[in-house]
Design a protein around this motif. Structure first.
Motif, PDB file in Angstrom:
ATOM      1  N   GLY A  36       0.957  -1.113  -0.056  1.00  0.00           N
ATOM      2  CA  GLY A  36      -0.140   0.093  -0.216  1.00  0.00           C
ATOM      3  C   GLY A  36       0.761   1.414   0.115  1.00  0.00           C
ATOM      4  O   GLY A  36       1.570   1.477  -0.793  1.00  0.00           O
ATOM      5  N   ASN A  37       0.800   1.996   1.123  1.00  0.00           N
ATOM      6  CA  ASN A  37       1.567   3.239   1.244  1.00  0.00           C
ATOM      7  C   ASN A  37       2.829   3.121   1.885  1.00  0.00           C
ATOM      8  O   ASN A  37       3.123   1.850   2.248  1.00  0.00           O
ATOM      9  N   LYS A  89       6.205  -7.959   9.965  1.00  0.00           N
ATOM     10  CA  LYS A  89       5.183  -8.895   9.706  1.00  0.00           C
ATOM     11  C   LYS A  89       5.563  -9.855   8.768  1.00  0.00           C
ATOM     12  O   LYS A  89       5.484 -10.883   8.586  1.00  0.00           O
ATOM     13  N   LEU A  90       6.113  -9.237   7.497  1.00  0.00           N
ATOM     14  CA  LEU A  90       6.542 -10.205   6.531  1.00  0.00           C
ATOM     15  C   LEU A  90       7.742 -11.258   6.537  1.00  0.00           C
ATOM     16  O   LEU A  90       7.425 -12.375   6.392  1.00  0.00           O
ATOM     17  N   LYS A 139      -0.940  -4.374   3.616  1.00  0.00           N
ATOM     18  CA  LYS A 139      -1.579  -2.869   3.876  1.00  0.00           C
ATOM     19  C   LYS A 139      -2.131  -2.704   5.176  1.00  0.00           C
ATOM     20  O   LYS A 139      -2.507  -1.766   5.583  1.00  0.00           O
ATOM     21  N   TYR A 140      -2.979  -3.829   5.630  1.00  0.00           N
ATOM     22  CA  TYR A 140      -3.742  -3.520   6.856  1.00  0.00           C
ATOM     23  C   TYR A 140      -3.079  -3.937   8.142  1.00  0.00           C
ATOM     24  O   TYR A 140      -2.396  -4.763   8.388  1.00  0.00           O
ATOM     25  N   GLU A 141      -3.243  -3.119   9.265  1.00  0.00           N
ATOM     26  CA  GLU A 141      -2.601  -3.096  10.496  1.00  0.00           C
ATOM     27  C   GLU A 141      -2.970  -4.495  11.237  1.00  0.00           C
ATOM     28  O   GLU A 141      -4.101  -4.882  11.241  1.00  0.00           O
TER      29      GLU A 141
END
Length: 195
Positions: free
Chosen positions: A138-139, A149-150, A173-175
């Motif tokens: 995302g941004n 996370k990845l 993208k999402y928290e």
């Protein structure tokens, strides 16, 4: 074009008449490919630099939905753009430089990420060197958390499925969550013709 590849030059003359020249060469951070076919580098200071006729730098590559041209953006400087909200809203190049710097400063990501693609929604997609999937971030907000996370997903998730090429995309993208899309498998059935 040599002068555009020099970051700093200091010239001095010693008392005995010897000329001393110290030159610091600019270091490319990223190579940008525009849809028009134009290509240029952005250096580690966030400034544009033209391609060299003598060598090609091995750096991160970016492409996709980038509309700036080298001529329009040659006065671009990431550090200046970052402090000017009006300019920052008009270009993705500042985020691209921030993303490139973050990738370069992360030992795993710098070895793993080969390309950055900006899609039609102006979102960043990372293309890894060793896997056949894309990573949608995302941004560029909270990049460190997204990369953490990845890494956890690669270490704890992908090692427990049927391989690293199971998914077509990994969405960061999402928290607090990771959303993966599995690859479509095609079954090629061979049909015997009926008499």
């Amino acid at each position: 074009m040599l002068f555009r590849s020099i970051e700093n030059a200091e010239i001095s003359l010693s008392v005995d008449g010897n000329l001393k020249i110290d030159i610091t060469q600019r270091t490319p951070l990223l190579r940008v490919f525009l849809p028009s076919g134009e290509s240029f580098y952005i250096d580690k200071r966030g400034e544009f630099m033209p391609l060299s006729e003598n060598y090609t730098a091995r750096v991160l590559v970016a492409g996709g939905n980038i509309s700036s041209t080298f001529a329009q953006a040659s006065s671009f400087n990431y550090d200046k753009v970052k402090t000017n909200k009006a300019i920052a809203d008009q270009t993705l190049l500042d985020e691209l430089v921030e993303l490139s710097r973050t990738i370069e400063n992360d030992s795993l990501m710098s070895c793993m990420i080969d390309q950055v693609f900006i899609n039609d929604k102006n979102e960043f997609e990372l293309i890894p060197l060793i896997c056949d999937h894309k990573i949608l971030i995302g941004n560029c907000e909270d990049l460190e958390n997204k990369f953490n996370k990845l890494k956890i997903f690669y270490r704890e998730g992908l090692n427990h499925v049927n391989g690293w090429d199971t998914y077509a995309s990994i969405n960061l993208k999402y928290e607090g969550q990771i959303i993966c899309s599995k690859k479509q498998t095609q079954t090629n059935e061979i049909k015997t013709p009926q008499p």
